[in-house]
Motif scaffolding. Sequence first.
Motif, short mmCIF file in Angstrom:
data_model
loop_
_atom_site.label_atom_id
_atom_site.label_comp_id
_atom_site.label_asym_id
_atom_site.label_seq_id
_atom_site.Cartn_x
_atom_site.Cartn_y
_atom_site.Cartn_z
N TRP A 35 16.56 -15.76 -3.56
CA TRP A 35 16.53 -15.59 -5.00
C TRP A 35 15.72 -14.35 -5.36
O TRP A 35 14.90 -13.87 -4.57
CB TRP A 35 15.90 -16.81 -5.69
CG TRP A 35 14.49 -17.13 -5.26
CD1 TRP A 35 13.34 -16.55 -5.71
CD2 TRP A 35 14.10 -18.08 -4.25
NE1 TRP A 35 12.26 -17.08 -5.06
CE2 TRP A 35 12.69 -18.03 -4.18
CE3 TRP A 35 14.80 -18.99 -3.45
CZ2 TRP A 35 11.97 -18.85 -3.31
CZ3 TRP A 35 14.09 -19.80 -2.59
CH2 TRP A 35 12.69 -19.73 -2.52
N ARG A 36 16.00 -13.81 -6.54
CA ARG A 36 15.22 -12.70 -7.06
C ARG A 36 13.80 -13.18 -7.38
O ARG A 36 13.63 -14.21 -8.02
CB ARG A 36 15.86 -12.12 -8.32
CG ARG A 36 17.06 -11.22 -8.05
CD ARG A 36 16.65 -10.00 -7.23
NE ARG A 36 17.79 -9.15 -6.95
CZ ARG A 36 18.13 -8.11 -7.70
NH1 ARG A 36 17.43 -7.83 -8.79
NH2 ARG A 36 19.16 -7.37 -7.36
N THR A 37 12.82 -12.40 -6.97
CA THR A 37 11.44 -12.80 -7.24
C THR A 37 11.13 -12.78 -8.73
O THR A 37 10.24 -13.48 -9.19
CB THR A 37 10.46 -11.89 -6.49
OG1 THR A 37 10.71 -10.52 -6.87
CG2 THR A 37 10.62 -12.03 -4.98
N SER B 181 0.82 -1.21 0.00
CA SER B 181 0.00 0.00 0.00
C SER B 181 0.85 1.26 0.00
O SER B 181 0.34 2.35 -0.25
CB SER B 181 -0.94 0.00 1.22
OG SER B 181 -0.25 0.33 2.42
N LEU B 182 2.15 1.10 0.27
CA LEU B 182 3.08 2.23 0.27
C LEU B 182 3.97 2.23 -0.98
O LEU B 182 4.98 2.92 -1.03
CB LEU B 182 3.97 2.17 1.52
CG LEU B 182 3.28 2.47 2.84
CD1 LEU B 182 4.12 1.98 4.02
CD2 LEU B 182 3.03 3.97 2.97
N SER B 183 3.58 1.43 -1.97
CA SER B 183 4.31 1.33 -3.24
C SER B 183 5.62 0.58 -3.14
O SER B 183 6.47 0.70 -4.02
CB SER B 183 4.56 2.73 -3.85
OG SER B 183 3.34 3.37 -4.15
N PHE B 184 5.80 -0.22 -2.10
CA PHE B 184 6.93 -1.15 -2.06
C PHE B 184 6.61 -2.35 -2.96
O PHE B 184 5.45 -2.73 -3.13
CB PHE B 184 7.19 -1.65 -0.64
CG PHE B 184 7.95 -0.69 0.21
CD1 PHE B 184 9.34 -0.76 0.31
CD2 PHE B 184 7.29 0.29 0.94
CE1 PHE B 184 10.05 0.13 1.10
CE2 PHE B 184 7.98 1.18 1.73
CZ PHE B 184 9.37 1.11 1.81
N GLY B 185 7.65 -2.94 -3.52
CA GLY B 185 7.51 -4.16 -4.30
C GLY B 185 8.50 -5.20 -3.83
O GLY B 185 9.54 -4.88 -3.23
N ARG B 186 8.19 -6.46 -4.10
CA ARG B 186 9.09 -7.55 -3.72
C ARG B 186 10.25 -7.63 -4.69
O ARG B 186 10.06 -7.61 -5.91
CB ARG B 186 8.33 -8.87 -3.72
CG ARG B 186 7.34 -9.03 -2.59
CD ARG B 186 6.57 -10.33 -2.74
NE ARG B 186 5.68 -10.55 -1.60
CZ ARG B 186 4.79 -11.54 -1.53
NH1 ARG B 186 4.68 -12.39 -2.55
NH2 ARG B 186 4.03 -11.67 -0.47
N GLU B 187 11.46 -7.76 -4.15
CA GLU B 187 12.64 -7.90 -5.00
C GLU B 187 13.37 -9.22 -4.76
O GLU B 187 13.85 -9.84 -5.70
CB GLU B 187 13.61 -6.74 -4.77
CG GLU B 187 14.80 -6.77 -5.70
CD GLU B 187 15.73 -5.60 -5.51
OE1 GLU B 187 15.79 -4.73 -6.40
OE2 GLU B 187 16.42 -5.55 -4.48
N GLN B 188 13.46 -9.65 -3.50
CA GLN B 188 14.22 -10.86 -3.17
C GLN B 188 13.44 -11.70 -2.17
O GLN B 188 12.83 -11.16 -1.24
CB GLN B 188 15.58 -10.47 -2.56
CG GLN B 188 16.59 -11.59 -2.47
CD GLN B 188 17.42 -11.74 -3.74
OE1 GLN B 188 17.15 -11.09 -4.73
NE2 GLN B 188 18.42 -12.59 -3.69
N ALA B 189 13.43 -13.02 -2.40
CA ALA B 189 12.79 -13.95 -1.48
C ALA B 189 13.86 -14.63 -0.63
O ALA B 189 14.91 -15.01 -1.14
CB ALA B 189 11.99 -14.99 -2.24
N TYR B 190 13.60 -14.77 0.66
CA TYR B 190 14.49 -15.47 1.58
C TYR B 190 13.78 -16.73 2.06
O TYR B 190 12.62 -16.67 2.49
CB TYR B 190 14.85 -14.58 2.76
CG TYR B 190 15.61 -13.34 2.37
CD1 TYR B 190 16.99 -13.34 2.26
CD2 TYR B 190 14.92 -12.15 2.07
CE1 TYR B 190 17.68 -12.19 1.88
CE2 TYR B 190 15.60 -11.01 1.69
CZ TYR B 190 16.98 -11.03 1.60
OH TYR B 190 17.66 -9.89 1.20
#
Length: 329
Positions: A292-294, A137-146
Amino acid sequence: MEFKPFSEQHITTAANLLVHQNKNILRRFPLLPERIAEMDATREFLTALLQKPDSHGMVLEQNGKLIAYMLGSYNENPFFGKHCWVPLGGIALPRNNIQQVFRHLYAATGVQWMRDGVLNHYLVCPDLHAWQQAAFSLSFGREQAYAVNSLQKPLEQPDLPAGIQIRLVVPQDANQLFDIGHWIAAHLNKEPVWEPVPQQHLDAILPEYAKLANDDTSTTMVAVEGEKIVGYVVLYTVDVGLEHLLGVPSAGEFAAAAIDPDYRKRGVGRALFTRLINEARQQKYKTLFTDWRTTNLVAASYWPSFGFETFAYRLLRRVNPRYQPFVEK
């Protein structure tokens, strides 16, 4: 509600809040180390984080009681640029009103980041629906999965393709490891990751790959056809220290893995990676971490097939680089 800069006087109360939060996270992700919910570990972690150069954060108090905080530090590298990094454990929230508190806490904390010209904001957040939705909701996006995997049971070893063998690295492999150290970067340069490959990055990593041939702190296995290396995988103990909340000697890390593009989809990778996972178990590791990168579509479907379960994501918001504070004339 009142926001205040995170300071040393808040550490004990914030650590206690983190302990209670992480007890709930452990119930959801029981493979994570129990130390994340221990008072001494959380206090030491927050102290180390606060003492990092350019550490910045805020606490939120309600009726004089600390109910949330966000704490990170600045850094700069060729990929992230100048950025603020908030690690896992760098955010604690109340159990209720998560989205509202998260949004206002980020707004208050980000004021200082923006004043300092830090436009790239990284948050490592647990894979909990309410947290992820608040960040989106704050315009963050997923970049990396742990992700983490249990080593309680061995995996069935697949057969190798004809002509392929698996062995540990030897010192004579150094030149080949240098020459193939770009495989991961080249793969991430393609769709839909589109990661740049700056020469500065290659100059830094290729000598490190060569060092794996003589590194007694890691276990590196290679798949070979004759003398030619067609795949590699690297195992380390996870980083251990005050600022590494997940760091325990019983946890291993799948640090790097790649297969020659000409040998993919032939079972080489599955045989090689299974061998190292079972080797990690033989070395008495109890869990194994990787990431890994999403946007790496292959990795995102491949590693879960070995049993890896996502427990957190690295989230990114890049503020428009043309941003300037508006000054009314």
